[in-house]
Design a protein around this motif. Structure first.
Motif, PDB file in Angstrom:
ATOM      1  N   GLY A   1       0.847  -1.181   0.000  1.00 41.79           N
ATOM      2  CA  GLY A   1       0.000   0.000   0.000  1.00 41.79           C
ATOM      3  C   GLY A   1       0.882   1.229   0.000  1.00 41.79           C
ATOM      4  O   GLY A   1       2.057   1.166  -0.334  1.00 41.79           O
ATOM      5  N   MET A   2       0.332   2.355   0.427  1.00 44.61           N
ATOM      6  CA  MET A   2       1.119   3.578   0.447  1.00 44.61           C
ATOM      7  C   MET A   2       2.236   3.503   1.494  1.00 44.61           C
ATOM      8  O   MET A   2       3.369   3.875   1.223  1.00 44.61           O
ATOM      9  N   PHE A   3       1.931   3.018   2.697  1.00 43.74           N
ATOM     10  CA  PHE A   3       2.931   2.962   3.760  1.00 43.74           C
ATOM     11  C   PHE A   3       3.203   1.550   4.260  1.00 43.74           C
ATOM     12  O   PHE A   3       4.291   1.267   4.738  1.00 43.74           O
TER      13      PHE A   3
ATOM     14  N   GLU B   1      -0.767  -8.995   7.936  1.00 42.72           N
ATOM     15  CA  GLU B   1      -0.866  -7.602   7.496  1.00 42.72           C
ATOM     16  C   GLU B   1      -0.107  -6.625   8.375  1.00 42.72           C
ATOM     17  O   GLU B   1       0.330  -6.953   9.468  1.00 42.72           O
ATOM     18  N   ASN B   2      -0.009  -5.392   7.851  1.00 44.97           N
ATOM     19  CA  ASN B   2       0.472  -4.204   8.566  1.00 44.97           C
ATOM     20  C   ASN B   2       1.966  -4.183   8.844  1.00 44.97           C
ATOM     21  O   ASN B   2       2.400  -3.645   9.856  1.00 44.97           O
ATOM     22  N   PHE B   3       2.766  -4.734   7.945  1.00 43.02           N
ATOM     23  CA  PHE B   3       4.213  -4.638   8.085  1.00 43.02           C
ATOM     24  C   PHE B   3       4.711  -3.457   7.265  1.00 43.02           C
ATOM     25  O   PHE B   3       4.099  -3.085   6.263  1.00 43.02           O
ATOM     26  N   THR B   4       5.819  -2.866   7.684  1.00 40.38           N
ATOM     27  CA  THR B   4       6.413  -1.814   6.868  1.00 40.38           C
ATOM     28  C   THR B   4       6.911  -2.456   5.574  1.00 40.38           C
ATOM     29  O   THR B   4       7.175  -3.657   5.520  1.00 40.38           O
ATOM     30  N   LYS B   5       7.028  -1.661   4.534  1.00 42.36           N
ATOM     31  CA  LYS B   5       7.475  -2.197   3.249  1.00 42.36           C
ATOM     32  C   LYS B   5       8.869  -2.805   3.351  1.00 42.36           C
ATOM     33  O   LYS B   5       9.140  -3.852   2.769  1.00 42.36           O
ATOM     34  N   GLY B   6       9.748  -2.176   4.121  1.00 46.80           N
ATOM     35  CA  GLY B   6      11.108  -2.688   4.292  1.00 46.80           C
ATOM     36  C   GLY B   6      11.130  -4.035   4.992  1.00 46.80           C
ATOM     37  O   GLY B   6      11.861  -4.947   4.583  1.00 46.80           O
ATOM     38  N   ASP B   7      10.355  -4.162   6.069  1.00 40.65           N
ATOM     39  CA  ASP B   7      10.280  -5.440   6.780  1.00 40.65           C
ATOM     40  C   ASP B   7       9.680  -6.519   5.890  1.00 40.65           C
ATOM     41  O   ASP B   7      10.142  -7.659   5.894  1.00 40.65           O
ATOM     42  N   ALA B   8       8.660  -6.179   5.114  1.00 41.35           N
ATOM     43  CA  ALA B   8       8.032  -7.161   4.233  1.00 41.35           C
ATOM     44  C   ALA B   8       9.032  -7.673   3.191  1.00 41.35           C
ATOM     45  O   ALA B   8       9.113  -8.881   2.940  1.00 41.35           O
TER      46      ALA B   8
END
Length: 91
Positions: A54-56, A73-80
């Motif tokens: 998503g966006m963030f 769900e709800n992980f930061t893009k970097g962590d994902a």
């Protein structure tokens, strides 16, 4: 290897989801208002990992061979991206 990733506390400060990467497999803890679920998948049973960004924040989809996909769900893009890379190194 023994790494733990927690979902963003901004989206859900009370019940963060967790991903535990061990030498043998991945453990997913999805917390709910009361209780929650925990699933473990061996690296050899994983056929793919997808990320919906998503966006963030991002959603991680792990696709095991003989079970329904696991969505966390709800992980930061970097962590994902880091979780995906670590899982795919072992698959």
């Amino acid at each position: 290897m023994n790494e733990i990733f927690k979902s963003s506390s901004i989206k859900d400060p009370v019940r963060p989801n967790e991903v535990h990467l061990t030498d043998k497999g991945v453990s997913f803890k999805m917390k709910k208002l009361i209780g929650g679920t925990e699933q473990f998948v061996f690296y050899s049973d994983i056929s793919g990992v997808e990320i919906d960004s998503g966006m963030f924040f991002a959603t991680i989809r792990v696709i095991p061979r003989a079970r329904p996909e696991i969505v966390i769900e709800n992980f930061t893009k970097g962590d994902a991206q880091r979780i995906k890379a670590l899982i795919l190194e072992r698959v």
